[in-house]
Design a protein around this motif. Structure first.
Motif, short mmCIF file in Angstrom:
data_model
loop_
_atom_site.label_atom_id
_atom_site.label_comp_id
_atom_site.label_asym_id
_atom_site.label_seq_id
_atom_site.Cartn_x
_atom_site.Cartn_y
_atom_site.Cartn_z
N PHE A 56 5.29 16.12 52.86
CA PHE A 56 6.48 16.96 52.91
C PHE A 56 7.67 16.26 53.56
N GLU A 57 7.43 15.17 54.29
CA GLU A 57 8.54 14.47 54.93
C GLU A 57 9.45 13.80 53.90
N LYS A 58 9.00 13.68 52.66
CA LYS A 58 9.82 13.05 51.62
C LYS A 58 10.72 14.05 50.92
N LEU A 59 10.53 15.34 51.17
CA LEU A 59 11.42 16.34 50.59
C LEU A 59 12.77 16.29 51.30
N GLU A 60 13.83 16.33 50.54
CA GLU A 60 15.17 16.18 51.09
C GLU A 60 15.49 17.23 52.17
N ILE A 61 15.06 18.46 51.95
CA ILE A 61 15.38 19.51 52.92
C ILE A 61 14.73 19.23 54.28
N PHE A 62 13.53 18.67 54.26
CA PHE A 62 12.87 18.33 55.52
C PHE A 62 13.52 17.11 56.17
N ARG A 63 13.96 16.16 55.36
CA ARG A 63 14.68 14.99 55.91
C ARG A 63 15.98 15.44 56.56
N MET A 64 16.68 16.36 55.91
CA MET A 64 17.95 16.84 56.45
C MET A 64 17.71 17.63 57.74
N ALA A 65 16.72 18.51 57.75
CA ALA A 65 16.43 19.28 58.96
C ALA A 65 16.02 18.35 60.11
N HIS A 66 15.20 17.35 59.81
CA HIS A 66 14.80 16.37 60.83
C HIS A 66 16.01 15.60 61.34
N GLY A 67 16.87 15.19 60.43
CA GLY A 67 18.08 14.47 60.83
C GLY A 67 19.00 15.30 61.70
N LEU A 68 19.17 16.58 61.33
CA LEU A 68 20.03 17.48 62.11
C LEU A 68 19.45 17.71 63.51
N ALA A 69 18.14 17.90 63.60
CA ALA A 69 17.50 18.10 64.90
C ALA A 69 17.62 16.84 65.76
N THR A 70 17.41 15.69 65.17
CA THR A 70 17.54 14.42 65.91
C THR A 70 18.98 14.19 66.36
N HIS A 71 19.93 14.50 65.48
CA HIS A 71 21.34 14.38 65.82
C HIS A 71 21.68 15.30 66.99
N ALA A 72 21.17 16.53 66.96
CA ALA A 72 21.45 17.48 68.05
C ALA A 72 20.86 16.97 69.37
N GLY A 73 19.67 16.42 69.32
CA GLY A 73 19.07 15.87 70.54
C GLY A 73 19.86 14.71 71.11
N THR A 74 20.34 13.86 70.22
CA THR A 74 21.15 12.71 70.66
C THR A 74 22.46 13.19 71.28
N ARG A 75 23.10 14.17 70.62
CA ARG A 75 24.37 14.67 71.14
C ARG A 75 24.16 15.37 72.48
N GLN A 76 23.06 16.09 72.61
CA GLN A 76 22.79 16.78 73.88
C GLN A 76 22.64 15.77 75.01
N ALA A 77 22.02 14.63 74.74
CA ALA A 77 21.88 13.57 75.75
C ALA A 77 23.24 13.00 76.15
N VAL A 78 24.14 12.84 75.17
CA VAL A 78 25.48 12.34 75.46
C VAL A 78 26.25 13.35 76.30
N VAL A 79 26.16 14.63 75.95
CA VAL A 79 26.84 15.68 76.73
C VAL A 79 26.29 15.70 78.16
N ALA A 80 24.98 15.59 78.32
CA ALA A 80 24.38 15.59 79.65
C ALA A 80 24.88 14.40 80.48
N ARG A 81 25.01 13.25 79.83
CA ARG A 81 25.53 12.07 80.54
C ARG A 81 26.98 12.30 80.96
N ASN A 82 27.76 12.94 80.10
CA ASN A 82 29.14 13.24 80.46
C ASN A 82 29.21 14.16 81.68
N VAL A 83 28.39 15.21 81.68
CA VAL A 83 28.37 16.16 82.80
C VAL A 83 27.92 15.45 84.08
N ALA A 84 26.92 14.60 83.97
CA ALA A 84 26.42 13.87 85.14
C ALA A 84 27.48 12.95 85.73
N ASN A 85 28.40 12.48 84.89
CA ASN A 85 29.45 11.56 85.36
C ASN A 85 30.80 12.24 85.51
#
Length: 131
Positions: A2-31
């Motif tokens: 199922f990881e080859k289905l486009e909808i799952f790739r997009m959902a995985h990408g969006l979740a990963t993107h959100a996690g990355t952005r949350q880390a950047v926001v946390a670093r901004n708040v910490a600084n």
């Protein structure tokens, strides 16, 4: 499978993107009190997903085919926010960072909802129910 289905790739990408952005926001708040620190962010998922959309059409289905370039359909590039800073050179605005954090959480929740919904559709089509 199922990881080859486009909808799952997009959902995985969006979740990963959100996690990355949350880390950047946390670093901004910490600084927030660090003199000279410039707030950072990453490009929106929709913009980066569209940029790499041409590459998404290529799939390696046989040995002689070209390999896929990247398993995730987006790029995360840090960029400095263009906002006026404090006299000490710090450009972090805590109100803006809190808005970014809330927006990022909603994007992550959306990715999970898309994943769950798609999985439910597949289960229904296979004649299975439940979770």
């Amino acid at each position: 499978m199922f990881e080859k289905l486009e909808i799952f790739r997009m959902a995985h990408g969006l979740a990963t993107h959100a996690g990355t952005r949350q880390a950047v926001v946390a670093r901004n708040v910490a600084n927030a009190d660090t003199p000279g620190y410039r707030a950072q962010d990453i490009a929106a998922f929709a913009d980066t997903y569209r940029k790499t959309g041409d590459e998404m059409g290529l799939r390696r289905t046989r040995e002689g085919h070209m390999p896929a370039r990247d398993p995730l359909p987006f790029r995360t590039e840090l960029r400095a926010d263009d906002v006026p800073g404090e006299p000490n050179g710090n450009s972090v605005a805590l109100e803006e960072e809190m808005l970014k954090a809330a927006d990022t959480k909603s994007k992550h929740d959306l990715a999970l909802a898309v994943y769950r919904s798609s999985l439910s559709i597949i289960r229904t089509s296979l004649g299975r129910s439940g979770g």
